[in-house]
Enzyme design. Structure first.
Site, PDB file in Angstrom:
ATOM      1  N   ARG A 141      -3.927  16.005  -1.400  1.00  0.00           N
ATOM      2  CA  ARG A 141      -4.477  16.323  -2.986  1.00  0.00           C
ATOM      3  C   ARG A 141      -5.443  15.179  -3.768  1.00  0.00           C
ATOM      4  O   ARG A 141      -6.184  15.119  -4.683  1.00  0.00           O
ATOM      5  CB  ARG A 141      -4.172  17.968  -3.955  1.00  0.00           C
TER       6      ARG A 141
ATOM      7  N   ASN B 277      -3.404  -5.523  -4.153  1.00  0.00           N
ATOM      8  CA  ASN B 277      -2.647  -5.361  -5.166  1.00  0.00           C
ATOM      9  C   ASN B 277      -1.973  -7.167  -5.673  1.00  0.00           C
ATOM     10  O   ASN B 277      -2.252  -7.837  -4.866  1.00  0.00           O
ATOM     11  CB  ASN B 277      -1.177  -5.155  -4.473  1.00  0.00           C
TER      12      ASN B 277
ATOM     13  N   HIS C  88       2.109  -8.759  -5.741  1.00  0.00           N
ATOM     14  CA  HIS C  88       3.034  -8.735  -5.319  1.00  0.00           C
ATOM     15  C   HIS C  88       4.284 -10.053  -5.735  1.00  0.00           C
ATOM     16  O   HIS C  88       3.422 -10.738  -5.719  1.00  0.00           O
ATOM     17  CB  HIS C  88       3.328  -8.941  -3.283  1.00  0.00           C
TER      18      HIS C  88
END
Length: 203
Positions: A69, A109, A111
């Site tokens: 969900r 992203n 790192h």
């Protein structure tokens, strides 16, 4: 080159330092972008507070009770806000298939170590820096990459070397990397906005 404003959405679990630097860069005219939405999986995340203070729409979408969900809710919230590029800023949850499909090739992203050697599940924060120090390499790196269904696996977009000094500790390396990450992320996004740097599927 003419800048085309990026419509950014952010995912953060804690401070969201890189996202905050981007919002400040937008306000200062140093990043051609719009901050459309910040989502956190933690209700008490500092990122939610600073986002609201700066007029950025902010939402708490918990992931633990029902990951499926939450996945659908994140994708829908980002689409409803008109987001075309999602930035992970210390988001410590694996993204679900709905979000990954809706924003394939459009999730970034950062790192804190060289990939692929110092990446993968469980490799985040201090663990990365300790592994780099233990390996005895001469330099670390900050890597910005696209996100796919595996941890730290998507195509690399940009990299900045971080030299390691004799006698460096993991704590010292972590402090240097943390200081460099936000401005490097801002710089990379501006290169994307101006067209200087193309995402792989947008070349």
């Amino acid at each position: 080159m003419k800048s085309s404003p990026l419509r950014l959405g952010f995912l953060a679990s804690g401070n969201g330092s890189s996202a905050e630097a981007m919002v400040e860069a937008i306000a200062g005219g140093r990043l051609a972008a719009e901050a459309r939405l910040l989502v956190s999986n933690r209700r008490d995340a500092p990122a939610l507070r600073w986002a609201e203070d700066r007029g950025v729409r902010a939402r708490h979408i918990p992931t633990l009770p029902n990951p499926e969900r939450a996945d659908a809710a994140i994708a829908e919230a980002m689409k409803a806000a008109g987001v075309d590029l999602i930035v992970l800023s210390g988001y410590l949850r694996r993204l679900g298939p709905v979000t990954l499909k809706a924003y394939a090739g459009r999730i970034l992203n950062i790192h804190p170590g060289p990939l692929p050697r110092f990446g993968g599940e469980g490799m985040y924060g201090a663990r990365v820096h300790q592994a780099v120090i233990d390996a005895g390499v001469s330099e670390s790196a900050i890597v910005i990459h696209l996100v796919d269904g595996e941890y730290d696996h998507g195509p690399e977009i940009a990299r900045r070397a971080v030299p390691i000094s004799p006698g460096d500790t993991a704590e010292a390396l972590e402090a240097r990397v943390k200081a460099l990450e936000p401005p490097f992320f801002v710089e990379t996004l501006q290169r994307i906005a101006t067209g200087e740097l193309a995402l792989p599927d947008a070349a």
